[in-house]
Design a protein around this motif. Structure first.
Motif, PDB file in Angstrom:
ATOM      1  N   LYS A 199       0.813  -1.219   0.000  1.00 23.85           N
ATOM      2  CA  LYS A 199       0.000   0.000   0.000  1.00 23.85           C
ATOM      3  C   LYS A 199       0.844   1.266   0.000  1.00 23.85           C
ATOM      4  O   LYS A 199       0.619   2.176  -0.800  1.00 23.85           O
ATOM      5  CB  LYS A 199      -0.958  -0.014   1.184  1.00 23.85           C
ATOM      6  N   GLU A 204       0.852   4.017  -2.966  1.00 27.65           N
ATOM      7  CA  GLU A 204       0.396   5.384  -2.699  1.00 27.65           C
ATOM      8  C   GLU A 204       1.440   6.413  -3.127  1.00 27.65           C
ATOM      9  O   GLU A 204       1.101   7.439  -3.711  1.00 27.65           O
ATOM     10  CB  GLU A 204       0.068   5.554  -1.213  1.00 27.65           C
ATOM     11  N   ASP A 215      -3.497   5.343  -5.130  1.00 25.64           N
ATOM     12  CA  ASP A 215      -4.046   5.383  -3.773  1.00 25.64           C
ATOM     13  C   ASP A 215      -5.457   4.834  -3.830  1.00 25.64           C
ATOM     14  O   ASP A 215      -6.402   5.542  -4.176  1.00 25.64           O
ATOM     15  CB  ASP A 215      -4.029   6.818  -3.239  1.00 25.64           C
ATOM     16  N   THR A 216      -5.607   3.557  -3.527  1.00 26.87           N
ATOM     17  CA  THR A 216      -6.897   2.903  -3.678  1.00 26.87           C
ATOM     18  C   THR A 216      -7.058   1.824  -2.612  1.00 26.87           C
ATOM     19  O   THR A 216      -6.077   1.361  -2.051  1.00 26.87           O
ATOM     20  CB  THR A 216      -7.031   2.299  -5.092  1.00 26.87           C
ATOM     21  N   ASP A 217      -8.278   1.459  -2.371  1.00 29.51           N
ATOM     22  CA  ASP A 217      -8.578   0.343  -1.483  1.00 29.51           C
ATOM     23  C   ASP A 217      -9.152  -0.785  -2.328  1.00 29.51           C
ATOM     24  O   ASP A 217     -10.105  -0.577  -3.086  1.00 29.51           O
ATOM     25  CB  ASP A 217      -9.599   0.748  -0.404  1.00 29.51           C
ATOM     26  N   VAL A 233     -11.216  -4.199  -2.975  1.00 32.35           N
ATOM     27  CA  VAL A 233     -12.427  -4.759  -2.387  1.00 32.35           C
ATOM     28  C   VAL A 233     -12.680  -6.207  -2.802  1.00 32.35           C
ATOM     29  O   VAL A 233     -13.558  -6.866  -2.247  1.00 32.35           O
ATOM     30  CB  VAL A 233     -13.673  -3.909  -2.745  1.00 32.35           C
ATOM     31  N   SER A 276     -10.448  -2.607  -7.192  1.00 29.87           N
ATOM     32  CA  SER A 276     -10.788  -1.488  -6.305  1.00 29.87           C
ATOM     33  C   SER A 276     -12.114  -0.901  -6.739  1.00 29.87           C
ATOM     34  O   SER A 276     -12.622  -1.206  -7.821  1.00 29.87           O
ATOM     35  CB  SER A 276      -9.695  -0.422  -6.343  1.00 29.87           C
TER      36      SER A 276
END
Length: 192
Positions: A34, A38, A43-45, A47, A136
């Motif tokens: 991460k 970033e 910059d992502t999450d 899922v 994401s």
């Protein structure tokens, strides 16, 4: 840093070359971290993680999910090799309708970051290939899935067809529309 982040001809799509530590026992590598991502502007999450297996000649795509269920994808081929393609479908983008493609393989261990607002597809070049990708944005939503036909003349994707005998498509992918007829609701607004 264990990664080299290489800008492509479409700046928001990034080719990622991981640092691989190998010896006679095998190898070790990080394929996502991460903090490093970033720093590189990704910059992502994530899922959802997906895994597919395909035989030679299978072409999956060009797929995307419409807003508000759009997805970014971090794609990696862990067995065999594929030709991986991202097409910019963000209305108003300076690179709208342009594509980039790269060979991803278990040998080179490259990954491709494809942000939201892009259609994605790949062609299996080896006898079989396994592809994993982190997603994401939103989880899979069948009501929001869409696509563009792989051989759209306006896109003019240079698929490496000389390396395969037949293109194998799902029934759903055979019926996908052209870019000009596709249901697209992405609007360019800078970086995703």
């Amino acid at each position: 840093m264990p990664f080299e982040f290489v800008k492509t001809d479409i700046p928001d799509v990034v080719l990622i070359e991981p640092k691989v530590f190998g010896d006679d026992r095998g190898f070790f590598m990080e394929f996502y971290k991460k903090s490093d991502f970033e720093k590189a502007g990704i910059d992502t999450d994530f899922v959802q993680d997906n895994h597919s297996r395909s035989i030679k000649g299978v072409l999956r795509g060009l797929h995307y999910q419409k807003e508000p269920f759009s997805q970014g994808k971090l794609v990696r081929c862990i067995k065999g090799s594929i030709f991986d393609v991202a097409v910019d479908i963000r209305k108003g983008s300076p690179t709208f309708g342009r594509w980039v493609g790269f060979e991803l393989s278990e040998e080179n261990k490259y990954m491709l970051w494809i942000p939201k607002g892009f259609a994605h597809g790949f062609l299996t070049l080896s006898d079989e290939a396994e592809v994993i990708y982190k997603v994401s944005g939103a989880e899979y939503s069948p009501q929001h899935e869409a696509g563009i036909i792989w051989n759209d003349k306006d896109l003019n994707i240079n698929w490496p067809l000389d390396q395969i005998e037949d293109v194998l498509l799902s029934e759903k992918d055979k019926k996908l529309p052209s870019l000009k007829d596709a249901d697209i609701n992405f609007v360019y607004g800078g970086r995703f």
